[in-house]
Write an enzyme that holds these catalytic residues in place. Structure first.
Site, PDB file in Angstrom:
ATOM      1  N   GLU B  54       0.822  -1.222   0.000  1.00 22.81           N
ATOM      2  CA  GLU B  54       0.000   0.000   0.000  1.00 22.81           C
ATOM      3  C   GLU B  54       0.852   1.267   0.000  1.00 22.81           C
ATOM      4  O   GLU B  54       0.439   2.296  -0.513  1.00 22.81           O
ATOM      5  CB  GLU B  54      -0.956   0.009   1.187  1.00 22.81           C
ATOM      6  CG  GLU B  54      -2.096  -1.008   1.080  1.00 22.81           C
ATOM      7  CD  GLU B  54      -1.738  -2.367   1.647  1.00 22.81           C
ATOM      8  OE1 GLU B  54      -0.542  -2.614   1.954  1.00 22.81           O
ATOM      9  OE2 GLU B  54      -2.659  -3.198   1.801  1.00 22.81           O
ATOM     10  N   PHE B 116     -11.237  -7.777  13.852  1.00 24.04           N
ATOM     11  CA  PHE B 116     -10.145  -8.174  12.979  1.00 24.04           C
ATOM     12  C   PHE B 116      -9.833  -7.062  11.968  1.00 24.04           C
ATOM     13  O   PHE B 116     -10.727  -6.556  11.298  1.00 24.04           O
ATOM     14  CB  PHE B 116     -10.503  -9.470  12.243  1.00 24.04           C
ATOM     15  CG  PHE B 116      -9.439  -9.908  11.275  1.00 24.04           C
ATOM     16  CD1 PHE B 116      -8.177 -10.283  11.734  1.00 24.04           C
ATOM     17  CD2 PHE B 116      -9.681  -9.925   9.911  1.00 24.04           C
ATOM     18  CE1 PHE B 116      -7.184 -10.666  10.839  1.00 24.04           C
ATOM     19  CE2 PHE B 116      -8.700 -10.311   9.011  1.00 24.04           C
ATOM     20  CZ  PHE B 116      -7.448 -10.684   9.477  1.00 24.04           C
ATOM     21  N   GLN B 117      -8.592  -6.690  11.882  1.00 15.58           N
ATOM     22  CA  GLN B 117      -8.103  -5.629  10.984  1.00 15.58           C
ATOM     23  C   GLN B 117      -8.792  -4.288  11.225  1.00 15.58           C
ATOM     24  O   GLN B 117      -9.016  -3.521  10.300  1.00 15.58           O
ATOM     25  CB  GLN B 117      -8.195  -6.058   9.512  1.00 15.58           C
ATOM     26  CG  GLN B 117      -7.234  -7.198   9.193  1.00 15.58           C
ATOM     27  CD  GLN B 117      -7.093  -7.505   7.711  1.00 15.58           C
ATOM     28  OE1 GLN B 117      -8.028  -7.333   6.935  1.00 15.58           O
ATOM     29  NE2 GLN B 117      -5.918  -7.982   7.319  1.00 15.58           N
ATOM     30  N   LYS B 166     -17.475  -1.311   6.162  1.00 19.12           N
ATOM     31  CA  LYS B 166     -17.874  -2.337   5.192  1.00 19.12           C
ATOM     32  C   LYS B 166     -19.386  -2.320   4.957  1.00 19.12           C
ATOM     33  O   LYS B 166     -19.836  -2.507   3.839  1.00 19.12           O
ATOM     34  CB  LYS B 166     -17.415  -3.710   5.693  1.00 19.12           C
ATOM     35  CG  LYS B 166     -17.360  -4.748   4.586  1.00 19.12           C
ATOM     36  CD  LYS B 166     -16.655  -6.019   5.024  1.00 19.12           C
ATOM     37  CE  LYS B 166     -16.632  -7.031   3.904  1.00 19.12           C
ATOM     38  NZ  LYS B 166     -15.949  -8.281   4.319  1.00 19.12           N
ATOM     39  N   MET B 479      24.013   9.567   2.095  1.00 22.28           N
ATOM     40  CA  MET B 479      23.885  10.851   2.767  1.00 22.28           C
ATOM     41  C   MET B 479      24.222  10.712   4.256  1.00 22.28           C
ATOM     42  O   MET B 479      24.871  11.592   4.838  1.00 22.28           O
ATOM     43  CB  MET B 479      22.478  11.423   2.578  1.00 22.28           C
ATOM     44  CG  MET B 479      22.332  12.851   3.082  1.00 22.28           C
ATOM     45  SD  MET B 479      23.455  14.002   2.254  1.00 22.28           S
ATOM     46  CE  MET B 479      22.422  14.620   0.925  1.00 22.28           C
TER      47      MET B 479
END
Lengths: 179, 564
Positions: B54, B116-117, B166, B479
């Site tokens: 993602e 969940f999630q 959802k 760097m």
């Protein structure tokens, strides 16, 4: 720079999560909020936050701009104490017995323009409205007789101007919405 | 159920179409499945790019937005899907990139049960978005999506997160879409104050040594032409912030180079010599100003910005010109007297010569066998006729890209400025190529940064995206290594890297490539790389201890420029 107590007044839409959005702007700068009062404003559907914080003018100016930048915030302003009329409310719980033993508590209540809110056989509750220092003074005076509980609200404030600050903003915006 | 009712997910798709969405970057998962199911019916109308992580989706959306000016769109699932977009959302916020991210969320009845999630996405994203909102019912979708695009795009752009439960994706609703054109609590563009415009023009008219600092606000406001007209009319030399790069052609005589820590020598010195400093669409970042206490104290400051919160944030403005840069610059220009500042403008030349002799010459045309970073960038830029889009990762590759790539058109520099996100480069280059398919997109990244999002080679494979990936491999986190050498007594703590065979990795993804370590090999490989429009990975073994110079040490005066 010298620190002053500023009163920040924020008007927002009544949407969940606004308090968090406002408070994180203070916490990010490690500014301690002295007091916070959130309630409906006099305008339907608009919420009002009254926040007090010690800081300097440069910082409060930035803070208020950051607050106003949040999408659901309508307007945010900051004031020094001489620009607003402000008040707090405090409740003190003492034993009823100590009121009966002498007239000293009654004298204090008269002197501080406080009042008895509730008197039961065992305890009594005194209410006082005023500025922080007056409220604290009464607390110390009463505490000689034993204050069982003491609670003080956050500040509420209104400006010295005659109308609600937000009204003009909202009417201007309404005009713009019409195009 | 009436015939006209559609699901929340279909409503989301129709709302996207109404907002002109053509490309979506995303990754499916449990809590966003109804949306993906609806997308199945819309895949001929909107292109969905399946990324490999993602974070890749958000950075790709950023790259897409930066080259097109359109709002980037991302879809991710709840929980880890949402937390994986956080870096890109924060990056888009600090770099003012318009973006709408839709994350799935558990069904509303399960909210706050640690389902969940489930993650408190709105809570996490509030400080790093312009707006973050949880949609709990399908009926809210058109309103929230319209508002999201309006907020992301208008005024100073930025990211918006929609947390879509959802149940809202599944519920049926009557769809009616109205684009958002007004939010009473949100004034995206402050009105122009005519008095301020006159004050600014008066200051510039009496200036003997005016100096313009140009930021991304010019590009975001599509004000490139207005800017050029202003600079040319009053003959004002200009310098650029990292994100302002490419708004004006590199070879324009008034373009004096880049500002800040690794900016051009003259630009930093002249900041503290000019009499009127005209900052346009920039925010006086610490990498530009260095020590504020000694920054441009001699100058009157004019600050053009669309965001009032930027005024006096870091540098106090004598005149603050609020508004959209396209309009404010034009308004001020109208009141400018044509002027010449020949002596002032040519006073940059001696610094440019010193910088060229002491730094640039050897960097782009090394006298030693080792390949240098500036040489690679300069040659790639040359090979594309200076017409390509330059995407960088973060670190030495980024500063070298900014210093040595040359630009002939706007929206040609894509880099993570404010957040400095390593791993930004590869997905951002993918997004840039999708947004500008007919242009060459060259990504410069280090051996460290590419490995942070190297999985996106899979996206290139699947979608056949012709990005040119140039890995400047010094086997160091360059760097950080440079700072260790300069400021930490050469204690190279965990900056040395043992790397995979990048060309073999690319090959595994079907991407052609080459690894080079001599100047001649480099020339041939670049020619091969730009000979067609396919993806290509060019691994360049550069000198291990190359340095980005000049450098103003962090916190030093901006005039404390070190050339070696």
């Amino acid at each position: 720079m010298e620190k002053t107590l500023y009163t920040v007044i924020v008007f927002s839409e009544n949407r969940p999560g606004l308090l968090n959005q406002v408070s994180i702007i203070f916490s990010r700068r490690q500014l301690n909020i002295e007091s916070l009062t959130v309630s409906a404003s006099s305008i339907e559907g608009v919420h009002k936050f009254t926040i007090t914080v010690y800081t300097d003018e440069e910082e409060i100016d930035k803070v208020v701009k950051q607050i106003e930048k949040r999408i659901d915030v309508l307007k945010a302003y900051y004031y020094t104490d001489d620009e607003v009329i402000y008040q707090e409310v405090a409740l003190y719980k003492v034993d009823t017995e100590s009121i009966l033993e002498s007239d000293e508590i009654e004298q204090l209540v008269r002197k501080y323009n406080a009042r008895f809110l509730e008197i039961t056989r065992t305890f009594s509750v005194i209410e006082m409205t005023g500025h922080t220092d007056e409220i604290k003074e009464l607390y110390y005076a009463l505490d000689k007789f034993g204050v069982k509980q003491y609670v003080r609200s956050g500040r509420i404030a209104i400006t010295k101007s005659t109308s609600e600050l937000l009204s003009k903003f909202l009417s201007d915006r309404e005009e713009e919405a019409k195009g | 159920m009436s015939q006209s009712q559609i699901s929340g997910s279909q409503a989301l798709m129709r709302a996207f179409l109404a907002e002109g969405v053509e490309t979506i970057f995303g990754y499916p998962g449990g809590a966003i499945m109804p949306v993906y199911d609806a997308l199945y019916d819309f895949h001929d109308k909107m292109r969905h790019i399946l990324v490999r992580h993602e974070q890749g989706a958000v950075h790709a959306a950023q790259g897409y937005s930066r080259v097109t000016g359109k709002t980037g769109v991302v879809i991710a699932t709840s929980g880890p899907g949402a937390t994986n977009v956080i870096t890109g959302v924060a990056d888009a916020m600090i770099d003012s990139t318009p973006m709408v991210v839709v994350c799935g969320q558990v069904v509303a009845s399960l909210l706050a049960t640690d389902a969940f999630q489930e993650t408190d996405v709105v809570g996490i994203t509030q400080p790093i978005t312009k707006w973050s909102y949880q949609i709990r019912s399908a009926a809210e979708i058109p309103w929230a999506v319209a508002r999201a695009f309006y907020i992301a795009r208008e005024g100073r752009p930025g990211p918006v997160v929609l947390d879509l439960t959802k149940n809202a994706q599944i519920e049926l609703m009557n769809f009616h879409y109205e684009p958002c054109t007004f939010i009473r609590s949100f004034i995206p563009t402050p009105p122009i104050d005519e008095q301020v415009v006159s004050d600014a023009a008066a200051l510039i008219n009496q200036a003997k040594k005016p100096f313009a600092l140009v930021g991304q606000g010019v590009i975001l406001g599509n004000a490139e032409n207005e800017l050029l007209a202003m600079l040319e009319k009053a003959q004002i030399p200009a310098a650029w912030t990292l994100l302002g790069l490419s708004a004006m052609p590199t070879d324009h005589p008034l373009n004096k180079g880049m500002l800040g820590m690794h900016g051009n020598y003259g630009c930093n010195i002249k900041t503290n010599e000019c009499d009127v400093l005209i900052a346009i669409g920039m925010r006086f970042d610490d990498r530009v100003t260095s020590k504020l206490a000694t920054y441009a104290k001699q100058a009157k400051i004019i600050h053009f910005d669309i965001d009032i919160a930027e005024i006096n944030k870091n540098v106090k403005a004598d005149v603050a010109v609020l508004g959209n840069s396209k309009e404010t610059i034009a308004a001020v220009t109208k009141q400018l007297q044509p002027a010449r500042h020949d002596e002032w403008i040519s006073s940059f030349d001696s610094y440019a010569k010193i910088e060229y002799d002491e730094v640039i010459k050897e960097e782009i045309d090394p006298s030693t066998p080792d390949i240098k970073m500036g040489e690679v960038i300069s040659k790639v830029s040359e090979a594309t006729g200076h017409k390509a889009i330059c995407v960088t990762d973060v670190g030495q590759n980024q500063m070298m890209g900014a210093r040595y790539f040359r630009f002939s058109q706007t929206r040609s520099m894509v880099t993570s400025g404010g957040l400095g996100t390593m791993g930004f480069g590869l997905p951002a280059a993918i997004g840039a190529k999708i947004g500008a398919p007919h242009r060459t997109v060259c990504l410069f990244c280090g051996d460290g940064g590419i490995q942070m999002t190297i999985q996106e080679l899979g996206t290139i494979l699947q979608e056949n995206i012709g990005v040119k990936i140039i890995v400047l491999n010094n086997h160091f986190l360059g760097m950080v290594r440079q700072w260790q050498e300069m400021f930490f007594d050469e204690r190279y703590s965990f900056t040395n890297m043992k790397n995979p065979d990048f060309v073999a990795v690319a090959k595994a993804y079907g991407i052609n490539g080459k690894c080079v370590s001599t100047h001649e090999e480099l020339d041939h490989a670049i020619a091969e790389m730009v000979s067609n429009d396919d993806a290509y990975l060019l691994e360049v073994r550069i000198e291990p201890k190359g340095m980005v110079l000049p450098m103003v040490p962090a916190g030093a005066d901006i005039t404390d420029v070190r050339l070696k």
